[in-house]
Design a protein around this motif. Structure first.
Motif, PDB file in Angstrom:
ATOM      1  N   ARG A   1     -24.387 -34.755  11.228  1.00 55.94           N
ATOM      2  CA  ARG A   1     -23.328 -35.197  12.262  1.00 55.94           C
ATOM      3  C   ARG A   1     -22.083 -34.020  12.238  1.00 55.94           C
ATOM      4  O   ARG A   1     -21.186 -34.211  13.239  1.00 55.94           O
ATOM      5  N   LEU A   2     -22.180 -33.317  11.447  1.00 56.46           N
ATOM      6  CA  LEU A   2     -20.898 -32.382  11.285  1.00 56.46           C
ATOM      7  C   LEU A   2     -21.114 -31.148  12.370  1.00 56.46           C
ATOM      8  O   LEU A   2     -22.028 -30.627  12.369  1.00 56.46           O
TER       9      LEU A   2
ATOM     10  N   TRP B   1     -19.067 -41.511  -2.187  1.00 58.05           N
ATOM     11  CA  TRP B   1     -19.147 -41.265  -0.849  1.00 58.05           C
ATOM     12  C   TRP B   1     -17.917 -41.662  -0.468  1.00 58.05           C
ATOM     13  O   TRP B   1     -17.555 -42.939  -0.454  1.00 58.05           O
TER      14      TRP B   1
ATOM     15  N   ASN C   1     -27.893 -44.550   5.542  1.00 57.45           N
ATOM     16  CA  ASN C   1     -28.808 -44.041   6.607  1.00 57.45           C
ATOM     17  C   ASN C   1     -30.260 -43.747   5.902  1.00 57.45           C
ATOM     18  O   ASN C   1     -31.027 -42.979   6.382  1.00 57.45           O
TER      19      ASN C   1
ATOM     20  N   PHE D   1     -23.414 -32.518  -1.775  1.00 58.59           N
ATOM     21  CA  PHE D   1     -23.043 -33.126  -0.611  1.00 58.59           C
ATOM     22  C   PHE D   1     -23.891 -32.818   0.432  1.00 58.59           C
ATOM     23  O   PHE D   1     -24.669 -31.676   0.678  1.00 58.59           O
TER      24      PHE D   1
ATOM     25  N   ASP E   1     -10.531 -28.620  12.853  1.00 61.00           N
ATOM     26  CA  ASP E   1     -10.655 -30.059  13.038  1.00 61.00           C
ATOM     27  C   ASP E   1      -9.246 -30.511  12.580  1.00 61.00           C
ATOM     28  O   ASP E   1      -9.174 -30.567  11.140  1.00 61.00           O
TER      29      ASP E   1
ATOM     30  N   GLU F   1     -16.205 -27.391  10.927  1.00 62.04           N
ATOM     31  CA  GLU F   1     -16.154 -28.029   9.756  1.00 62.04           C
ATOM     32  C   GLU F   1     -17.235 -27.434   8.741  1.00 62.04           C
ATOM     33  O   GLU F   1     -16.895 -27.163   7.803  1.00 62.04           O
TER      34      GLU F   1
ATOM     35  N   ASP G   1      -9.538 -34.614   9.925  1.00 60.26           N
ATOM     36  CA  ASP G   1     -10.680 -35.067   9.502  1.00 60.26           C
ATOM     37  C   ASP G   1     -10.776 -36.237   8.563  1.00 60.26           C
ATOM     38  O   ASP G   1      -9.758 -36.306   7.971  1.00 60.26           O
ATOM     39  N   GLY G   2     -11.922 -36.858   8.897  1.00 57.18           N
ATOM     40  CA  GLY G   2     -12.014 -38.129   8.071  1.00 57.18           C
ATOM     41  C   GLY G   2     -11.113 -39.430   8.644  1.00 57.18           C
ATOM     42  O   GLY G   2     -10.645 -40.314   7.857  1.00 57.18           O
TER      43      GLY G   2
ATOM     44  N   GLY H   1     -16.326 -40.290   2.575  1.00 54.31           N
ATOM     45  CA  GLY H   1     -16.217 -40.611   4.153  1.00 54.31           C
ATOM     46  C   GLY H   1     -15.329 -39.708   4.611  1.00 54.31           C
ATOM     47  O   GLY H   1     -14.964 -39.775   5.882  1.00 54.31           O
ATOM     48  N   SER H   2     -14.738 -38.690   3.899  1.00 54.03           N
ATOM     49  CA  SER H   2     -13.928 -37.723   4.357  1.00 54.03           C
ATOM     50  C   SER H   2     -14.228 -36.366   3.729  1.00 54.03           C
ATOM     51  O   SER H   2     -14.369 -36.068   2.562  1.00 54.03           O
ATOM     52  N   LEU H   3     -14.693 -35.616   4.910  1.00 53.56           N
ATOM     53  CA  LEU H   3     -15.551 -34.324   4.307  1.00 53.56           C
ATOM     54  C   LEU H   3     -14.525 -33.440   3.362  1.00 53.56           C
ATOM     55  O   LEU H   3     -14.971 -32.930   2.361  1.00 53.56           O
TER      56      LEU H   3
ATOM     57  N   ASN I   1     -24.457 -40.216   2.868  1.00 58.34           N
ATOM     58  CA  ASN I   1     -24.258 -41.675   3.228  1.00 58.34           C
ATOM     59  C   ASN I   1     -25.675 -42.290   3.020  1.00 58.34           C
ATOM     60  O   ASN I   1     -26.327 -42.366   3.829  1.00 58.34           O
TER      61      ASN I   1
ATOM     62  N   TYR J   1     -25.060 -34.056   4.417  1.00 62.23           N
ATOM     63  CA  TYR J   1     -25.246 -34.689   5.836  1.00 62.23           C
ATOM     64  C   TYR J   1     -26.435 -34.114   6.486  1.00 62.23           C
ATOM     65  O   TYR J   1     -26.074 -33.122   7.322  1.00 62.23           O
TER      66      TYR J   1
HETATM   67  O1  F6P Z   1     -15.816 -35.544  11.040  1.00 57.90           O
HETATM   68  C1  F6P Z   1     -16.611 -36.297  10.508  1.00 57.90           C
HETATM   69  C2  F6P Z   1     -16.464 -37.127   9.227  1.00 57.90           C
HETATM   70  O2  F6P Z   1     -15.703 -38.159   9.548  1.00 57.90           O
HETATM   71  C3  F6P Z   1     -16.507 -36.419   7.684  1.00 57.90           C
HETATM   72  O3  F6P Z   1     -15.035 -36.242   7.513  1.00 57.90           O
HETATM   73  C4  F6P Z   1     -17.392 -37.290   6.919  1.00 57.90           C
HETATM   74  O4  F6P Z   1     -17.986 -36.574   6.009  1.00 57.90           O
HETATM   75  C5  F6P Z   1     -18.385 -38.221   7.656  1.00 57.90           C
HETATM   76  O5  F6P Z   1     -17.783 -38.010   9.116  1.00 57.90           O
HETATM   77  C6  F6P Z   1     -18.639 -39.584   7.503  1.00 57.90           C
HETATM   78  O6  F6P Z   1     -19.645 -39.868   8.103  1.00 57.90           O
HETATM   79  P1  F6P Z   1     -20.288 -41.269   8.012  1.00 57.90           P
HETATM   80  O7  F6P Z   1     -19.442 -41.739   9.306  1.00 57.90           O
HETATM   81  O8  F6P Z   1     -21.802 -41.308   8.377  1.00 57.90           O
HETATM   82  O9  F6P Z   1     -19.807 -41.797   6.653  1.00 57.90           O
END
Ligand code: F6P
Length: 313
Positions: free
Chosen positions: A255-256, A223, A192, A241, A98, A261, A101-102, A225-227, A189, A243
């Motif tokens: 999602r991942l 949180w 959800n 963590f 990837d 990832e 990412d993020g 939002g970047s893995l 997250n 997801y």
């Molecule tokens: O690649 C997917 C990603 O951007 C990850 O880096 C991150 O953990 C996740 O999606 C964030 O998801 P969400 O949009 O639900 O916060």
């Protein structure tokens, strides 16, 4: 000057890791310039799975693909490309990435990253990537944040390197990362929540109850939002963590993405003493069935990951 001290890298993988590091260092300079480097976060299209591609996603993919030519990588798989590319017929490795990412954090000056996973190439592109995650011979991420960092494993612990911006080289900072067994933080997250299945809701409620519940200790919530940022924090000071899969359409497997990832992060986490599952089964025991498939992902401090599996029981 090499972009990373070769002494820390297995001899056969040196050209590949050197290319990843040199490109990561270049990319970190682009990211540090932000808007001065152009509209990095601008939407430029969709990838094969319907995710929006940003200018920096595409730029990073092109940079890594070009840099890996002639390094021994036979097959190159990327989140940004529908199919696997053959870079070098005579190459020995298969690398999945990837590249950026993020990407929702590109425009807001928050840590983003590159994730990669390496296998020995098999007889076909498919067979090279659709195999047990435990077949990985290396995995890593480059985090572009206040510092640019590389965490990498070759199956004998997880090492941490820091990019020295004065020399453009990654320098060893920690020989063996050690993910704490107990956690004080959890990450999911929370928007959800209404879609979660009972075991996930039960775990989050335990965390929220803190000293007043079964855990008997308070848990903080984070949180990003970047893995990559989340994984780095957890490798450094513990935490969990999640997801998970949830009841939304399209989130049946979370999602991942498994290949570039989930599997590499699981390898890094386990090599640092943590655990990584799909909620129940260890990720490293699982085999991807499609290049871009998704997997529910739970990882972090061993005690917590075990507890989450118990709640699924
Ligand atoms: O690649 C997917 C990603 O951007 C990850 O880096 C991150 O953990 C996740 O999606 C964030 O998801 P969400 O949009 O639900 O916060």
């Amino acid at each position: 000057m090499p972009a990373i001290d070769p002494a820390h890298i297995p001899a056969n993988l040196r050209p590949v890791i050197e290319a990843m590091c040199a490109t990561g260092a270049q990319l970190s300079r682009v990211i540090a310039r932000g808007p001065l480097a152009g509209a990095l976060g601008a939407g430029v299209g969709e990838n094969s799975d319907g995710d929006q591609q940003k200018a920096l996603d595409v730029m990073a993919d092109e940079m890594f693909e070009a840099a890996l030519e002639g390094t021994g990588v036979k097959y190159y798989a990327s989140e940004e490309q529908e199919t696997v590319l053959t870079l070098d017929e005579g190459g020995r490795f298969a690398l999945a990435t990837d590249p950026l990412d993020g990407s929702s954090n590109i425009d807001v000056n928050v840590t983003i990253g590159t994730i990669f996973s390496i296998f020995e190439a098999a007889e076909s592109a498919e067979a090279s990537f659709l195999r047990p995650a435990s077949d990985q011979i290396a995995a890593g991420y480059i985090a572009y944040g206040p510092q640019t960092l590389l965490a990498v494993t070759f199956g004998a612990g997880t090492m941490l390197f820091v990019l020295d911006p004065d020399t453009g080289a990654f320098v060893l900072a920690e020989e063996k990362m050690d993910l704490p067994v107990a956690a004080k933080e959890f990450s999911i997250n929370a928007s959800n929540r209404r879609h979660w299945f009972p075991p996930v809701l039960a775990y989050v409620e335990e965390c929220e109850q803190g000293v007043d519940g079964a855990k008997g200790k308070n848990m903080n919530f984070r949180w990003v939002g970047s893995l990559v940022a989340e994984t780095h924090r957890i490798l450094t000071r513990g935490g969990t963590f999640l997801y998970p899969s949830d009841a939304r359409k399209g989130y049946e497997a979370g999602r991942l993405r498994m290949v570039y990832e989930v599997a590499p992060m699981a390898f890094l986490v386990e090599q640092a003493g943590g655990k990584a599952t799909d909620g129940v089964a260890p990720i490293l025991s699982l085999t991807a069935e499609a290049l871009h498939e998704r997997r529910p992902f739970v990882f972090g401090s061993a005690e917590e990951v075990d507890r989450i599996a118990e709640l699924h029981g």
